[in-house]
Design an enzyme around this catalytic site. Sequence first.
Site, short mmCIF file in Angstrom:
data_model
loop_
_atom_site.label_atom_id
_atom_site.label_comp_id
_atom_site.label_asym_id
_atom_site.label_seq_id
_atom_site.Cartn_x
_atom_site.Cartn_y
_atom_site.Cartn_z
N HIS A 57 0.86 -1.20 0.00
CA HIS A 57 0.00 0.00 0.00
C HIS A 57 0.88 1.23 0.00
O HIS A 57 2.11 1.13 0.10
CB HIS A 57 -1.01 -0.02 1.14
CG HIS A 57 -0.45 0.06 2.54
ND1 HIS A 57 0.39 -0.89 3.06
CD2 HIS A 57 -0.62 0.99 3.51
CE1 HIS A 57 0.71 -0.55 4.30
NE2 HIS A 57 0.12 0.59 4.60
N HIS A 59 1.33 3.92 1.99
CA HIS A 59 1.80 4.69 3.15
C HIS A 59 3.31 4.86 3.14
O HIS A 59 4.06 3.94 2.77
CB HIS A 59 1.35 4.03 4.45
CG HIS A 59 -0.09 4.31 4.78
ND1 HIS A 59 -0.85 3.53 5.61
CD2 HIS A 59 -0.91 5.32 4.37
CE1 HIS A 59 -2.07 4.03 5.71
NE2 HIS A 59 -2.14 5.11 4.95
N ASP A 61 5.60 4.77 5.28
CA ASP A 61 6.46 3.82 5.99
C ASP A 61 6.50 2.46 5.30
O ASP A 61 7.02 1.49 5.85
CB ASP A 61 6.03 3.69 7.46
CG ASP A 61 4.63 3.14 7.63
OD1 ASP A 61 3.73 3.54 6.87
OD2 ASP A 61 4.43 2.28 8.52
N HIS A 62 5.96 2.39 4.07
CA HIS A 62 6.06 1.17 3.27
C HIS A 62 6.68 1.43 1.90
O HIS A 62 7.09 0.50 1.22
CB HIS A 62 4.67 0.52 3.11
CG HIS A 62 4.10 0.10 4.44
ND1 HIS A 62 4.03 -1.20 4.84
CD2 HIS A 62 3.66 0.84 5.48
CE1 HIS A 62 3.54 -1.25 6.08
NE2 HIS A 62 3.30 -0.03 6.48
N HIS A 115 -7.72 -0.78 5.48
CA HIS A 115 -6.68 0.11 6.02
C HIS A 115 -6.49 1.27 5.05
O HIS A 115 -6.48 2.43 5.44
CB HIS A 115 -5.40 -0.69 6.21
CG HIS A 115 -4.22 0.10 6.70
ND1 HIS A 115 -4.17 0.68 7.95
CD2 HIS A 115 -3.03 0.42 6.10
CE1 HIS A 115 -3.00 1.31 8.10
NE2 HIS A 115 -2.30 1.16 6.99
N ASP A 134 -0.31 -3.75 6.26
CA ASP A 134 -0.95 -3.26 7.49
C ASP A 134 -2.42 -3.66 7.56
O ASP A 134 -3.23 -2.97 8.16
CB ASP A 134 -0.85 -1.73 7.57
CG ASP A 134 0.56 -1.24 7.84
OD1 ASP A 134 1.46 -2.07 8.05
OD2 ASP A 134 0.75 -0.01 7.82
N HIS A 172 4.58 -4.55 10.64
CA HIS A 172 5.06 -3.95 11.89
C HIS A 172 5.22 -4.99 12.99
O HIS A 172 4.52 -6.00 13.00
CB HIS A 172 4.08 -2.87 12.40
CG HIS A 172 3.98 -1.67 11.53
ND1 HIS A 172 4.75 -0.54 11.73
CD2 HIS A 172 3.21 -1.41 10.43
CE1 HIS A 172 4.44 0.37 10.80
NE2 HIS A 172 3.51 -0.15 10.00
FE FE Z 1 2.61 0.88 8.30
ZN ZN Z 2 -0.18 1.60 6.55
#
Ligand code: FE
Ligand code: ZN
Length: 256
Positions: A57, A59, A61-62, A115, A134, A172
């Site tokens: 996805h 985001h 942090d990915h 999400h 996530d 995570h």
């Molecule tokens: Fe994340």
């Molecule tokens: Zn995420």
Amino acid sequence: MAKLRIQQVPCLKDNYAYLLHCTQTGATAALDPSEAEPVLEAAAAQGWRISHVLNTHHHWDHVGGNGGIKSATGARVVGPEPDRERIPEIDETVAEGRPFRLGHAEAEIFFIPGHTRGHMAFWFPESRALFCGDTLFTLGCGRLFEGTPQQMWASLLKLRALPDDAQVHCGHEYTESNARFALAIDPDNAALKRRAEQVKAARAEGRPTVPAGMAEERATNPFLRADDPRLAAAVGMAGAPPVQVFAEIRRRKDNF
Ligand code: FE
Ligand code: ZN
């Protein structure tokens, strides 16, 4: 079909990126790299050349490492079709029903919105490896940023249908805090109590609790058990539709 070698790469504070390596062809993917550096280092240490970046996805942090990995290696960036406008450096998309190949390893793609509205999972049956970003977390699930409880519950049901020995590689290391919440709403679940102890011990020694097996998730993850009458009763919703029970558990987690 080929089995993958899989290496987990801790990033940022609690993120996991993964390296997926096809030994037959040398094809190597960096999945959900929040940052480039640790992933490039881990690949170099193995002697693997990164040929693909895979994103579950959009985001940050990915996908934060997409640009750095692409410029260092020339890797092809692959991400969810609905996210093509918001994944940096994307070259190619994946969608449910269209298999994706990494070297000789084939992945089935699951569309799992909730999400985010474009979220996808990669399932490599030969390797028993699920990469679910996530959406499904070990002992938890992602927040509903762009989707409804209905969508998220349907997405989790798709993942729950995978075989017992499917290994859940999530984005995570949240298992320990997820376990505290799970125990709070499901205190009499013996399998959960046992698992929470194991998780606590692993984290105290700095060991990862990811991946985890699907059979264990089905028995202990409250977000996969919204249709279990015992859990509905435990949250005071006996007889309610599973999606309503799911929405209530998610709401409680948001306020935990
Ligand atoms: Fe994340
Ligand atoms: Zn995420």
